[in-house]
Scaffold this active site. Structure first.
Site, short mmCIF file in Angstrom:
data_model
loop_
_atom_site.label_atom_id
_atom_site.label_comp_id
_atom_site.label_asym_id
_atom_site.label_seq_id
_atom_site.Cartn_x
_atom_site.Cartn_y
_atom_site.Cartn_z
N GLY A 104 34.86 12.00 3.81
CA GLY A 104 35.32 13.11 4.63
C GLY A 104 36.20 12.69 5.79
O GLY A 104 36.51 11.50 5.97
N CYS A 107 30.04 1.45 -5.26
CA CYS A 107 29.19 2.54 -4.77
C CYS A 107 28.11 1.99 -3.83
O CYS A 107 27.32 1.14 -4.23
CB CYS A 107 28.53 3.28 -5.93
SG CYS A 107 27.49 4.64 -5.36
N GLY A 139 40.15 8.70 0.63
CA GLY A 139 39.22 8.62 1.76
C GLY A 139 39.70 9.44 2.94
O GLY A 139 40.66 9.06 3.61
C1 LIG Z 1 29.26 13.54 -4.04
C2 LIG Z 1 30.11 12.34 -4.26
C3 LIG Z 1 30.07 11.69 -5.49
C4 LIG Z 1 30.88 10.56 -5.72
N1 LIG Z 1 30.83 9.95 -6.93
C5 LIG Z 1 31.66 8.89 -7.16
C6 LIG Z 1 31.68 8.28 -8.45
O1 LIG Z 1 30.99 8.68 -9.39
N2 LIG Z 1 32.51 7.21 -8.62
C7 LIG Z 1 33.33 6.72 -7.62
O2 LIG Z 1 34.07 5.78 -7.86
N3 LIG Z 1 33.33 7.32 -6.40
C8 LIG Z 1 32.53 8.37 -6.16
N4 LIG Z 1 32.55 8.97 -4.93
C9 LIG Z 1 33.47 8.46 -3.89
C10 LIG Z 1 34.77 9.29 -3.84
O3 LIG Z 1 35.49 9.18 -5.06
C11 LIG Z 1 35.69 8.82 -2.69
O4 LIG Z 1 36.07 7.48 -2.93
C12 LIG Z 1 35.03 8.90 -1.32
O5 LIG Z 1 34.19 10.04 -1.21
C13 LIG Z 1 36.08 8.96 -0.21
O6 LIG Z 1 36.93 10.08 -0.37
P1 LIG Z 1 36.71 11.46 0.45
O7 LIG Z 1 36.65 11.11 1.90
O8 LIG Z 1 37.90 12.30 0.10
O9 LIG Z 1 35.43 12.04 -0.03
C14 LIG Z 1 31.74 10.09 -4.68
C15 LIG Z 1 31.76 10.75 -3.44
C16 LIG Z 1 30.96 11.86 -3.23
C17 LIG Z 1 31.01 12.54 -1.88
#
Ligand SMILES: Cc1cc2nc3c(=O)[nH]c(=O)nc-3n(C[C@H](O)[C@H](O)[C@H](O)COP(=O)(O)O)c2cc1C
Length: 306
Positions: A218, A129, A244
């Site tokens: 996003g 993170c 991602g």
């Molecule tokens: C609001 C928010 C909270 C997230 N919380 C976590 C989390 O608790 N643990 C984790 O491994 N990834 C967390 N992520 C990352 C997502 O799981 C993902 O890896 C990342 O957003 C990329 O995917 P996306 O483009 O579909 O959002 C979070 C992302 C967002 C936007």
């Protein structure tokens, strides 16, 4: 036509998996994803202790993406067991991935031990993170040796499959995945958010997020995620939960061809709401029919053949 995925010995009825941090807090919110066609779910990352996270504002969308500095808030792993039990009872055929995080390797191991006692099918280790760096320093996943050591310690305490969640914010994600594999990881989840990044409110003359910086997800990060999954697939034999910027079925197919076996669905929910899961699975199905594929596994890593 077969769209089910056997991932580390666990059967997912279709390749879509709720990404950690989206709706993965309560048993019923996770079960609701399954009712809308999701194959399996990843719960929000949990620490040993309860965490409040960062103050608001913590999440905002902008053209092309989404920035967040939630700061890994959550009730702490000891109180979360009943939510996992609720989910497992309601959705016995849709795997549950428990995600753990921590301030140190010792912390992560303790948390993983408790997670191991819950009805989860896989354990994801969130080493990546980017929006808690002020508090915890560089994420473990930015260092190959730390990744290896942390993976090895968790490997000792569970027989459940473990997937290491990696960061794109490194020059060598394939090599880091290799270290995780050598330390006993069963799978890789990639990617976590990109960054950290910042947006500024020009009238307030200050960063919009209270934490100033946040991780970026996003649509805009898809090419980075595709490249990361491609690099990981080249370097390891273990399967990948490709995550991602998967907003639609076409993105999902790209991720499969880059080397993902499962597809982490996160910000697609902000664009398409709960329809995202079915929409993505249907597009993959139609593509397979049009292009003459019988089993979804035939798509995995196809882009490496050229
Ligand atoms: C609001 C928010 C909270 C997230 N919380 C976590 C989390 O608790 N643990 C984790 O491994 N990834 C967390 N992520 C990352 C997502 O799981 C993902 O890896 C990342 O957003 C990329 O995917 P996306 O483009 O579909 O959002 C979070 C992302 C967002 C936007």
């Amino acid at each position: 036509m077969n769209l089910s995925v056997n991932f580390c010995g666990v059967n997912f009825p279709n390749p879509t998996v709720l990404a950690s941090g989206y709706l993965g807090v309560t048993g019923s919110s996770m079960a609701n994803c399954i009712n809308h066609g999701c194959g399996g779910v990843t719960a929000k990352s949990l620490f040993m202790e309860e965490r409040l996270g960062h103050p608001n504002p913590t999440v905002l969308t902008y053209p092309g993406g989404m920035i967040n500095a939630i700061g890994l808030c959550g009730e702490g792993i000891k109180k979360a067991g009943h939510e996992f039990e609720l989910y497992a009872k309601q959705c016995p055929d849709n795997p549950l991935i428990g995600s753990v995080a921590g301030h140190s390797i010792k912390d992560i191991v303790e948390c993983a031990e408790i997670m191991d006692s819950y009805p989860v099918d896989l354990i994801e280790l969130n080493f990546s993170c980017p929006n808690v760096e002020d508090e915890m320093g560089r994420p473990i996943a930015c260092d190959p040796i730390m990744t290896e050591n942390a993976t090895r310690e968790v490997r000792k305490i569970t027989k459940k499959p473990i997937s290491i969640k990696l960061s794109p914010n490194v020059p060598n994600i394939g090599m880091i995945a290799k270290h995780a594999e050598e330390a006993g990881a069963d799978a890789i989840t990639a990617i976590n958010t990109v960054g950290p990044g910042m947006l500024i409110d020009i009238y307030m003359r200050r960063p919009i997020l209270a934490n100033k910086v946040g991780g970026i997800g996003g649509q805009g990060i898809k090419p980075i995620a595709v490249r990361c999954v491609y690099d990981i697939y080249k370097n390891v034999k273990i399967p990948i939960i490709a995550t991602g910027g998967i907003i639609n079925g076409r993105d999902a197919i790209e991720m499969l061809m880059a080397g993902g076996s499962l597809l982490g669905i996160g910000s697609a929910l902000t664009y398409h709401d709960m329809k995202a899961f079915e929409m993505i699975t249907k597009k993959i199905h139609n593509f397979m029919e049009e292009e003459g594929f019988e089993d979804i596994s035939e798509l995995v890593g196809l882009a490496h053949n050229s």
